[in-house]
Scaffold this motif. Structure first.
Motif, PDB file in Angstrom:
ATOM      1  N   PRO A  15      70.172  39.056  26.122  1.00 20.59           N
ATOM      2  CA  PRO A  15      71.144  37.952  26.146  1.00 20.59           C
ATOM      3  C   PRO A  15      72.574  38.402  25.815  1.00 20.59           C
ATOM      4  CG  PRO A  15      69.181  37.379  24.861  1.00 20.59           C
ATOM      5  CD  PRO A  15      69.109  38.846  25.144  1.00 20.59           C
ATOM      6  N   ASP A  16      72.718  39.471  25.063  1.00 21.92           N
ATOM      7  CA  ASP A  16      74.055  39.929  24.671  1.00 21.92           C
ATOM      8  C   ASP A  16      74.701  40.741  25.803  1.00 21.92           C
ATOM      9  OD1 ASP A  16      76.328  40.955  23.516  1.00 21.92           O
ATOM     10  OD2 ASP A  16      75.237  42.400  22.258  1.00 21.92           O
ATOM     11  N   PRO A  17      75.779  40.214  26.412  1.00 22.85           N
ATOM     12  CA  PRO A  17      76.393  40.937  27.542  1.00 22.85           C
ATOM     13  C   PRO A  17      76.988  42.278  27.121  1.00 22.85           C
ATOM     14  CG  PRO A  17      77.722  39.037  26.931  1.00 22.85           C
ATOM     15  CD  PRO A  17      76.469  38.945  26.122  1.00 22.85           C
ATOM     16  N   MET A  50      71.252  39.025  37.564  1.00 19.28           N
ATOM     17  CA  MET A  50      71.941  38.682  36.317  1.00 19.28           C
ATOM     18  C   MET A  50      71.069  37.802  35.438  1.00 19.28           C
ATOM     19  SD  MET A  50      74.766  40.248  36.567  1.00 19.28           S
ATOM     20  CE  MET A  50      73.936  41.443  37.602  1.00 19.28           C
ATOM     21  N   GLN A  51      70.369  36.852  36.099  1.00 18.65           N
ATOM     22  CA  GLN A  51      69.492  35.960  35.328  1.00 18.65           C
ATOM     23  C   GLN A  51      68.363  36.746  34.657  1.00 18.65           C
ATOM     24  OE1 GLN A  51      68.362  33.136  38.308  1.00 18.65           O
ATOM     25  NE2 GLN A  51      70.385  32.191  38.318  1.00 18.65           N
ATOM     26  N   TYR A  60      78.058  36.269  34.113  1.00 15.52           N
ATOM     27  CA  TYR A  60      76.869  36.695  33.385  1.00 15.52           C
ATOM     28  C   TYR A  60      76.259  35.481  32.711  1.00 15.52           C
ATOM     29  CZ  TYR A  60      73.712  39.544  30.713  1.00 15.52           C
ATOM     30  OH  TYR A  60      72.587  40.115  30.215  1.00 15.52           O
ATOM     31  N   GLY A  92      74.384  34.890  30.304  1.00 17.87           N
ATOM     32  CA  GLY A  92      74.358  34.802  28.841  1.00 17.87           C
ATOM     33  C   GLY A  92      75.676  34.275  28.269  1.00 17.87           C
ATOM     34  N   THR A  93      76.766  34.396  29.008  1.00 16.00           N
ATOM     35  CA  THR A  93      78.081  33.978  28.509  1.00 16.00           C
ATOM     36  C   THR A  93      78.773  33.160  29.594  1.00 16.00           C
ATOM     37  OG1 THR A  93      78.928  36.054  29.365  1.00 16.00           O
ATOM     38  CG2 THR A  93      78.468  35.968  27.028  1.00 16.00           C
ATOM     39  N   ALA A 148      69.810  38.709  31.747  1.00 15.65           N
ATOM     40  CA  ALA A 148      70.139  37.870  30.595  1.00 15.65           C
ATOM     41  C   ALA A 148      68.874  37.425  29.861  1.00 15.65           C
ATOM     42  CB  ALA A 148      70.938  36.654  31.063  1.00 15.65           C
ATOM     43  N   ARG A 149      67.784  37.297  30.609  1.00 17.01           N
ATOM     44  CA  ARG A 149      66.514  36.927  29.991  1.00 17.01           C
ATOM     45  C   ARG A 149      66.060  38.029  29.017  1.00 17.01           C
ATOM     46  NH1 ARG A 149      61.039  36.345  32.047  1.00 17.01           N
ATOM     47  NH2 ARG A 149      61.455  37.456  33.989  1.00 17.01           N
TER      48      ARG A 149
END
Lengths: 378, 378
Positions: free
Chosen positions: A358-360, A350-351, A17, A19-20, A354-355
């Motif tokens: 952002p918090d998975p 996934m990108q 992911y 974001g992480t 996350a945009r």
């Protein structure tokens, strides 16, 4: 061949992911396995519990003649009008609407988005009714399609009425997102129509006249558009801004393309037990699915062999011919391409996600559903 | 026979406007002849000038493949994509939307109601595209129907896309009436679908199994509903209350039934020059139109003769058989019933209109259009 399929299915899970960078925290799972009540089957079940009553109430408001066809199509009734136990598919799209709303706006947004979830599922089903007429598909969800039971005219009319029903649900919803959601859903219907048009058009063209860009664009319009729209509607109901809405639309579209790529792989190499679709079904139908077109345009010797095989009609029972055709697709690189492309599309999904989120942790439900659709074909 | 038809057409004009027992004031006309720029052709022309650009802009926003079929269907383009001069029918429905808005809310309401007028006309055309597929009608407005040119699938898809386009126009309209108008238009689509279902169903049944109530209900759903909806949408855009909206819906419905009755009379007794429809066309097709069903259920000796004639297929060129069939409908009272019923429906339409708009001056436009639709068949 089921082994390779498993490999295909699990490849997207390897995408971290964005974001992480360290992957999902606290679950011990290197991918984005579900956690904390965000398992996909549980999400689907909870979504159905919320959306099903809204769908049934909406269908109840149809004129009697249309209601009967709708109830049959949804698997709620047998042809004779007696109740049927079956439910109408996985209902992944309404679950995406609710998960997107919850991810960006919490439980209140999820509850508010139920009419939008029902509208998306109604639109999906109206297109199924019409596509089955056009494609002359005899079965859907292991039952005879509506047109085989009620005739073409009634299947077309029921589809028309169900589209109207979907848009009425939003027109009657006082939520401030209802009007932009209706506009977006209507836009999506137009894209779905264009996608189905291209699909029919491509099937009528000679294999050498079809490009990979064309089939990818068709798959995005036919499959990606409504998954993207579902996520976008959830975002709208959470009060998200245009950029978040666009990112969630992109997430759904890319996940939808990944799903279609894997569905097309299953359409060639199985697995019949889980999908109800025999291995090679798409090859027997000479379908210009994504792996087939990738193989045809590869410029390899196997591509020429595949083109020759596709040039002749399938003879019922010719399992050897199907095996040779599948091997030609594989040798021409169609299978590898589809698997790589599916993984790439999941990474893009996934990108996009996350945009917007952002918090998975918050994105968990959407991640679980995206993984789920790329593992199942129904 | 053209003479009697003229009599039929003028009968509704004899119905006085309920709001003014002395009839129309200041025009010297005993009926409700148009006045002060409210002549129907002028109203239709002004409406087209307002609505046509909105329709064309909306169609421009369709995906290219759908746009092409829509432009052909609307008569704006030839099959090869070159511009065509023809316009798409009389466009009575959008004119009713604007006339209703103007009657209840003045010029500002008329201008505001343009998106609603375009939406109603788009819905009408989506149903035409689909009905032509189901009914296998080869021509519409003197041109080959879309399905004969583009195939069934594309005609179905273009219809689907045009329904979505209609509802998107309302979803994007910031006017406070847009959402209730969209809900009402969607409801109307469901009623139109049920009406077309009943129509197909009745055509497949034996003549003796069809009741007059059934064909009247079918005609109301298929024809009256959208004319009523057009008037109701105009009232909504004028900010009218529920009672006025309901009365205008009733006005449009009753006028629509009057129109259908007269159209059915023309379908039997002519007149081919004005309508492009040869006399007896509906009889050759063994259509269970309103005068035919009224004749069949009359219990007269002519009814039995008509049933026997309808039991045998039409043999091409048998003009004597058609003449005998027309005479049987007439002797069984089908023609008189249809003419009386049309006049009765127009009287009811007038009552509904007077309920919403007591001033005949303000109602002039709607009156002129109602009279116009019951005089023309296209």
């Amino acid at each position: 061949m089921a082994e390779s399929m498993t490999e295909t299915e699990q490849r997207p899970s390897g995408v971290p992911y964005p974001g992480t960078p360290e992957g999902r925290r606290g679950t011990g799972d290197p991918g984005f396995a579900p956690h904390d009540g965000q398992e996909a089957p549980e999400l689907l079940e909870r979504s159905r519990a919320l959306v099903d009553p809204a769908m049934r109430a909406a269908v109840e408001s149809l004129p009697a003649s249309m209601r009967r066809i709708a109830r049959y199509h949804f698997g709620w009734e047998h042809v004779d009008g007696s109740p049927a136990a079956g439910h109408a598919g996985k209902a992944i799209r309404p679950a995406l609407v609710l998960a997107a709303a919850a991810a960006l706006g919490g439980p209140a947004a999820r509850a508010a988005a139920v009419p939008a979830a029902a509208a998306v599922e109604l639109v999906h089903n109206f297109t199924l009714l019409h596509d089955d007429v056009m494609d002359r598909d005899p079965t859907r969800r292991h039952r005879p399609t509506a047109w085989t039971v009620f005739g073409d005219a009634d299947a077309i009319l029921a589809g028309d009425a169900i589209q109207a029903l979907a848009l009425r649900l939003l027109a009657e919803d006082p939520h401030p997102a209802a009007a932009p959601a209706a506009a977006r859903l209507a836009d999506c219907v137009m894209e779905l129509c264009a996608g189905q048009h291209t699909d029919t058009d491509l099937e009528h063209r000679a294999p050498e006249e079809v490009t990979l860009d064309e089939v990818l664009a068709m798959a995005e319009a036919k499959t990606g558009a409504l998954l993207g729209c579902a996520c976008a509607l959830g975002a709208l109901y959470a009060g998200a801004g245009p950029e978040e809405v666009a990112a969630l639309d992109g997430f759904g579209r890319q996940a939808g393309l990944a799903f279609q790529l894997i569905d097309d792989v299953i359409g060639i190499w199985g697995e019949p037990l889980r999908t109800g679709k025999p291995a090679g079904a798409d090859l027997a139908a000479r379908k210009k699915s994504l792996p087939v077109v990738a193989a045809l345009v590869s410029g390899t010797p196997a591509a020429a062999e595949l083109a020759a095989l596709y040039g002749k009609p399938y003879i019922t029972g010719d399992s050897e011919g199907i095996a040779r055709t599948a091997l030609a697709v594989e040798r021409a690189g169609g299978r590898d391409w589809a698997q790589t492309e599916a993984a790439d599309r999941m990474a893009r999904a996934m990108q996009e996600l996350a945009r917007a989120i952002p918090d998975p942790e918050a994105a968990g439900g959407l991640l679980a559903l995206a993984e789920f659709v790329t593992r199942r074909s129904s």
